[in-house]
Design a protein around this motif. Structure first.
Motif, mmCIF file in Angstrom:
data_model
loop_
_atom_site.group_PDB
_atom_site.id
_atom_site.type_symbol
_atom_site.label_atom_id
_atom_site.label_comp_id
_atom_site.label_asym_id
_atom_site.label_seq_id
_atom_site.Cartn_x
_atom_site.Cartn_y
_atom_site.Cartn_z
ATOM 1 N N CYS A 90 -36.890 30.226 -55.909
ATOM 2 C CA CYS A 90 -36.238 31.183 -56.979
ATOM 3 C C CYS A 90 -35.458 30.981 -58.342
ATOM 4 O O CYS A 90 -34.684 30.653 -57.267
ATOM 5 N N PRO A 91 -36.013 31.248 -59.009
ATOM 6 C CA PRO A 91 -34.492 31.109 -60.132
ATOM 7 C C PRO A 91 -33.614 31.743 -59.816
ATOM 8 O O PRO A 91 -32.481 31.201 -60.143
ATOM 9 N N ASN A 118 -30.525 36.280 -51.012
ATOM 10 C CA ASN A 118 -31.401 35.538 -52.096
ATOM 11 C C ASN A 118 -30.086 34.373 -52.276
ATOM 12 O O ASN A 118 -30.129 34.462 -54.047
ATOM 13 N N CYS A 176 -32.767 38.603 -61.301
ATOM 14 C CA CYS A 176 -34.579 38.182 -61.302
ATOM 15 C C CYS A 176 -35.596 38.125 -62.356
ATOM 16 O O CYS A 176 -35.324 38.701 -63.141
ATOM 17 N N CYS A 264 -44.369 37.645 -59.528
ATOM 18 C CA CYS A 264 -43.532 35.973 -59.008
ATOM 19 C C CYS A 264 -44.225 35.006 -59.237
ATOM 20 O O CYS A 264 -45.187 34.975 -57.563
HETATM 21 S S1 SF4 Z 1 -39.301 38.331 -57.329
HETATM 22 FE FE1 SF4 Z 1 -37.217 37.273 -58.160
HETATM 23 S S2 SF4 Z 1 -36.037 37.383 -56.415
HETATM 24 FE FE2 SF4 Z 1 -37.692 37.374 -55.692
HETATM 25 S S3 SF4 Z 1 -38.295 35.099 -55.603
HETATM 26 FE FE3 SF4 Z 1 -38.791 36.002 -57.300
HETATM 27 S S4 SF4 Z 1 -37.820 35.159 -58.850
HETATM 28 FE FE4 SF4 Z 1 -37.022 35.773 -56.980
#
Ligand code: SF4
Length: 306
Positions: A90-91, A118, A176, A264
């Protein structure tokens, strides 16, 4: 959706292996529909980790991204936690390291360090307390310090700062990459075509979008809102995976995504084959060093007592 014979044979394989391995499959709300369909439980990341700790099965297959599987391991150290998509990161969680948080804390010694769920286990371990998007406001209100170092999501931090004006919020600069794609211009363009629709957004969207919304809430709060509303038209400003559960809860309602690209890619790395394979080979096990796990557990546990 399951479409072909391959999918069905993977589903059969998963069912057989689940009982052989004494395993349970958990899926985040942003997972692909076919993964949500075969999961034993679907929910947001922390709710799933908490539930997993109470389940009798010894193996947890966590269909999500790595920080979620780590949270399950922090709460269930005696269980084997497997992540089907090994490279699903997860960035946002990766936007801060434990070392960066240590340095920020040294620069602001009077501030409480509040870390969003997160984050990696190592970052949680360096924090005073964790929070989720459901309880971030209550957690920040609960800490005695007037100053709060809030990491890593700057949009959630801005939402919290507006709700808790008595505290000084020092926001980390993470975002995000999905929620930050939403804009006020999209809202302005969408509204005339859906005059009766309510705009529902996640607090990870930019403040300019949140301020135009009818309701802001975590994934679980958005789902409850939709279920309890007497309205039938909604514009959704969060990851598109939630549509599966929204349509299930409100088959009579109409949902339009605020933007077409709220997807995502990390969440979509899980496939039926990967779930089958991880159960077959019992690999991709998530490990958290015990000293880190114990400290991260304390941060999560403090949150549970708020
Ligand atoms: S939706 Fe955003 S916060 Fe959730 S895993 Fe993907 S990048 Fe991460």
């Amino acid at each position: 959706m399951m479409e072909n014979e391959n999918d069905l044979s993977f589903v059969d394989g998963i069912e057989t292996l689940k009982s052989q391995r004494d395993a349970v499959v958990l899926a985040h709300n942003y997972q692909p529909p076919e993964i949500q369909e075969i999961a034993d439980l679907v929910g947001d990341s922390f709710a799933l980790s908490k539930e997993a700790a109470n389940l009798r099965q010894n193996v947890i297959v966590f269909c999500g991204v790595s920080f979620m599987a780590e949270s399950a391991k922090i709460l269930s150290p005696q269980k084997t936690v497997l992540l089907p998509a090994k490279d699903a990161g997860c960035p946002l969680a990766e936007s801060i390291t434990a070392e960066q948080l240590r340095r920020a804390r040294a620069e602001h010694p009077d501030a409480a360090a509040v870390s969003y769920i997160n984050t990696s286990a190592a970052v949680k371990a360096e924090s005073d307390i964790c929070c989720t998007s459901s309880n971030a406001v209550r957690v920040v209100q609960s800490v005695p310090e007037k100053e709060v170092l809030f990491v890593p999501d700057r949009n959630l931090a801005s939402y919290v700062a507006e709700q808790v004006p008595e505290k000084r919020i020092l926001a980390w600069g993470g975002e995000c990459i999905v929620h930050s794609r939403t804009t006020a211009e999209q809202v302005r363009q969408m509204r005339p075509a859906h005059p009766d629709a309510l705009l529902l957004v996640h607090p990870e969207v930019p403040a300019e979008v949140r301020r135009l919304a009818d309701f802001t809430g975590s994934t679980a709060q958005l789902l409850d809102y939709v279920e309890e509303s007497d309205r039938k038209d909604f514009i959704i400003g969060t990851e598109m995976g939630v549509l599966e559960e929204m349509r299930f809860r409100r088959p009579d309602a109409h949902f339009t995504m605020l933007a077409g690209n709220l997807l995502c890619v990390n969440m979509k790395k899980t496939s039926l084959k990967k779930v089958r394979d991880v159960l077959l080979h019992m690999d991709n096990e998530v490990m958290v060093p015990e000293p880190v796990r114990k400290k991260a557990f304390l941060s999560l546990n403090r949150m549970l007592h708020v």
